[in-house]
Every structure is written in structure tokens, then in C-alpha cells.
Design a protein around this motif. Structure first.
Motif, mmCIF file in Angstrom:
data_model
loop_
_atom_site.group_PDB
_atom_site.id
_atom_site.type_symbol
_atom_site.label_atom_id
_atom_site.label_comp_id
_atom_site.label_asym_id
_atom_site.label_seq_id
_atom_site.Cartn_x
_atom_site.Cartn_y
_atom_site.Cartn_z
ATOM 1 N N HIS A 199 1.001 -1.019 0.021
ATOM 2 C CA HIS A 199 -0.294 -0.229 0.084
ATOM 3 C C HIS A 199 0.958 1.469 0.263
ATOM 4 C CE1 HIS A 199 -3.616 -1.421 1.538
ATOM 5 N NE2 HIS A 199 -4.106 -2.242 0.958
ATOM 6 N N ARG A 200 1.684 1.327 1.347
ATOM 7 C CA ARG A 200 2.466 2.574 0.871
ATOM 8 C C ARG A 200 3.645 3.009 0.128
ATOM 9 N NH1 ARG A 200 3.779 1.111 6.109
ATOM 10 N NH2 ARG A 200 2.748 2.877 7.335
ATOM 11 N N ALA A 201 4.058 1.493 -0.483
ATOM 12 C CA ALA A 201 4.850 1.443 -2.024
ATOM 13 C C ALA A 201 4.190 2.313 -2.869
ATOM 14 C CB ALA A 201 5.687 0.273 -2.364
ATOM 15 N N VAL A 202 2.801 2.012 -2.992
ATOM 16 C CA VAL A 202 2.440 2.201 -4.666
ATOM 17 C C VAL A 202 1.973 3.657 -4.004
ATOM 18 C CG1 VAL A 202 -0.231 2.095 -3.520
ATOM 19 C CG2 VAL A 202 0.563 1.622 -6.311
ATOM 20 N N ILE A 203 1.469 4.343 -3.367
ATOM 21 C CA ILE A 203 1.288 6.074 -3.116
ATOM 22 C C ILE A 203 2.984 6.729 -2.835
ATOM 23 C CG2 ILE A 203 1.075 7.399 -1.051
ATOM 24 C CD1 ILE A 203 -1.682 6.367 -2.438
ATOM 25 N N GLU A 204 3.614 5.696 -2.918
ATOM 26 C CA GLU A 204 4.884 6.177 -2.948
ATOM 27 C C GLU A 204 5.651 6.675 -4.946
ATOM 28 O OE1 GLU A 204 8.401 4.400 -0.648
ATOM 29 O OE2 GLU A 204 7.084 5.078 1.019
ATOM 30 N N ALA A 205 5.451 5.032 -5.506
ATOM 31 C CA ALA A 205 5.333 5.237 -6.743
ATOM 32 C C ALA A 205 4.643 6.769 -7.163
ATOM 33 C CB ALA A 205 5.134 3.457 -7.149
ATOM 34 N N GLU A 207 3.140 9.277 -5.874
ATOM 35 C CA GLU A 207 3.555 10.535 -5.947
ATOM 36 C C GLU A 207 4.586 10.619 -6.631
ATOM 37 O OE1 GLU A 207 2.796 11.502 -1.254
ATOM 38 O OE2 GLU A 207 3.884 9.909 -1.693
ATOM 39 N N HIS A 208 5.948 10.025 -7.155
ATOM 40 C CA HIS A 208 7.321 10.588 -7.616
ATOM 41 C C HIS A 208 6.412 10.146 -9.281
ATOM 42 C CE1 HIS A 208 8.901 9.293 -4.496
ATOM 43 N NE2 HIS A 208 8.838 10.632 -4.306
ATOM 44 N N ARG A 209 5.914 9.639 -9.533
ATOM 45 C CA ARG A 209 5.103 10.597 -11.306
ATOM 46 C C ARG A 209 5.751 8.089 -11.973
ATOM 47 N NH1 ARG A 209 3.064 15.325 -12.460
ATOM 48 N NH2 ARG A 209 2.824 14.359 -14.161
ATOM 49 N N GLU A 210 5.269 7.688 -10.895
ATOM 50 C CA GLU A 210 6.129 6.612 -11.561
ATOM 51 C C GLU A 210 5.327 5.248 -11.862
ATOM 52 O OE1 GLU A 210 10.486 6.310 -8.687
ATOM 53 O OE2 GLU A 210 8.967 5.129 -7.826
ATOM 54 N N GLY A 211 5.063 5.240 -13.267
ATOM 55 C CA GLY A 211 3.521 4.326 -13.851
ATOM 56 C C GLY A 211 4.261 3.301 -13.381
ATOM 57 N N ALA A 212 5.133 2.318 -14.372
ATOM 58 C CA ALA A 212 5.334 1.634 -14.452
ATOM 59 C C ALA A 212 5.403 1.057 -13.622
ATOM 60 C CB ALA A 212 6.202 0.421 -15.276
ATOM 61 N N ARG A 213 6.207 1.134 -12.517
ATOM 62 C CA ARG A 213 6.046 0.903 -10.754
ATOM 63 C C ARG A 213 4.985 0.750 -10.435
ATOM 64 N NH1 ARG A 213 8.450 2.755 -5.737
ATOM 65 N NH2 ARG A 213 8.838 1.482 -4.071
ATOM 66 N N ALA A 214 3.849 1.990 -9.972
ATOM 67 C CA ALA A 214 2.378 1.586 -9.380
ATOM 68 C C ALA A 214 2.021 1.146 -10.541
ATOM 69 C CB ALA A 214 2.474 3.262 -9.640
#
Length: 255
Positions: A199-205, A207-214
Motif C-alpha cells: 500500500h505504502r509503496a504504491v502511494i510513493e510510486a 507521488e513520484h510519477r513512476e507509472g510502470a512501478r505503480a
């Protein structure tokens, strides 16, 4: 009211909603069993409504995947195999992954991100208590559902929201479908901790505009539900806490 008048009448919204809720509950709670034939007259008598709202409700439940239309007329309660459930979870993971990617690529609302972080903080506080695993799962379920709803809102896509509504109408496909079963498993705390980390990692992704990671994170996150499903299928007590468990066609123990 005559039968002809009933056939031509438009059901009121309240009657249709009442019929839909009553029929859906009967199916998910096991009052109507898989394979059982359902007809408008019998359900109208059972619920105490005219056939018109019953007809509308039955059509909606077929669209949701809970009923199958019969060639001879009427409907039958649908049974679900393990494969059906795995497919439903996979589809939900694809949709949530797409939503997370869109949120990252489009730039997420700061207000919604703040709400998502506040929801995560509430889950953290709940996990800090001594009620997880245990009765704290009753409080975790709505928090988990809220977080996933916020993730969908972050995508800013009404089209995606409609597809998600259709996908999660299928029993066992929603993000919280197997959470209560998870509460009975020895691995409960480990799975819950991993879920919160994701959960926390996807919010960070986002926020950082990391679409593929999210997107990748949310698709991986859905696999926790698959893990919970398989563990629940091995634990009948846990499976009994899953709403709609009576619809699952269980394999023989030696298969």
C-alpha cells in the motif's frame, strides 16, 4: 393490480433496490444454493414484491455474474470454481494496476493523496494494537476498502471506475473478499504486513510519477488475495468467513 398492469408497470427505484438487495443477500448467504432455479413468481412471493422489480433485480444479478439465464426461462444460481475466482482476482489486479499507472502519469490530486496517507496511518495504528490478528480484522476491512477506493479515485477515470464496479460485483473479486478468512490463518500477520508495505509503496510510486512501478505493485498486490484464497480453501473454518463461500465448487480432498 392485474397481471397485465403489473407486466407494463415501471418499478419504483426503492422497490428495485429492495428486490436486488434481498436477492443478492439470499445468494451470498447461501439461502439460494448453486444450481437452484429461480423464477420471477417464486421470488416475488418470497420477497413480497411484484414481479416487475423482481425481474429488474434478476437481470442485474445476471449482469453481476451471480446468476445464469436458463434457455427455458428463469435463472439459476451460479457456482464458481477456483479458476473462476482466480480469473476474477487477476482482472481486478489488472484494473487496479492500470488505475495506479494512470494516477502516476496524470499527476494525482494532493488532497486524495493526503487522504490515502491518512488511511494508511489508521491502518498502522490498528496494526500497532494487539487485536491483529484477531477481532481487529473487523476494523481493518473498511479501512482496506477505503484505501482501494481512494486508489481508484486517484486515477481520475470514470471509465475505469465503471469497469471496476463490474469486475468487483463478482463474489470474491473485491480487495477485501478474503480478509476475514485471512484472520483465521497462522500467516495472517505476515500477509497483513506485506499488504501494508505494498500500500505504502504504491502511494510513493504515484507521488513520484513512476507509472510502470505503480502498476506492477498493484498487480503484485492482487496476488495476496490469491494466496489468501488458496489458504482459505485448505481451512474450512476460514472459508466459512468468506461471504458467498457456499457458491464455491470445492474440489475433492484428493484432487
Amino acid at each position: 393490480m392485474s397481471a397485465l398492469a403489473d407486466e407494463g408497470a415501471e418499478p419504483s427505484l426503492s422497490q428495485t433496490v429492495r428486490a436486488l438487495l434481498a436477492l443478492r443477500e439470499a445468494v451470498l448467504e447461501g439461502a439460494l444454493q448453486p444450481g437452484e432455479r429461480i423464477s420471477e413468481p417464486s421470488m416475488a412471493k418470497r420477497i413480497g414484491l411484484s414481479r416487475t422489480p423482481i425481474r429488474a433485480a434478476l437481470m442485474r444479478l445476471e449482469e453481476e455474474g451471480l446468476l445464469d439465464a436458463l434457455p427455458t426461462g428463469g435463472y439459476a444460481v451460479r457456482a464458481f470454481t477456483e479458476g473462476d475466482i482466480l480469473d476474477a482476482i487477476e482482472i481486478r489486479g489488472v484494473l487496479e494496476g492500470t488505475g495506479a499507472r494512470l494516477a502516476a502519469e496524470r499527476g494525482a490530486s494532493p488532497e486524495l493523496l493526503a487522504q490515502a496517507r491518512a488511511c494508511l496511518a489508521e491502518i498502522d495504528a490498528l496494526m500497532a494494537e494487539d487485536r491483529l490478528p484477531g477481532d481487529g480484522f473487523q476494523d481493518y476491512v473498511p479501512l482496506n476498502a477505503r484505501f482501494h477506493a481512494l486508489l481508484l479515485d486517484l486515477a481520475q477515470s470514470p471509465t475505469l471506475a465503471r469497469q471496476m464496479e463490474r469486475a468487483t460485483a463478482i463474489p470474491f473479486a473485491s480487495p477485501s473478499a478474503f480478509v476475514m478468512a485471512q484472520s483465521q490463518l497462522s500467516e495472517a500477520r505476515t500477509i497483513l504486513t506485506l499488504a501494508q508495505e505494498q500500500h505504502r509503496a504504491v502511494i510513493e510510486a504515484i507521488e513520484h510519477r513512476e507509472g510502470a512501478r505503480a502498476e506492477s505493485l498493484m498487480r503484485e498486490h492482487a496476488k495476496l488475495a490469491i494466496r489468501n484464497l488458496r489458504l482459505a480453501l485448505e481451512n474450512r473454518r476460514a472459508l466459512g468467513l468468506v461471504k458467498g463461500a457456499s457458491l464455491i465448487r470445492l474440489r475433492p480432498p484428493d484432487s
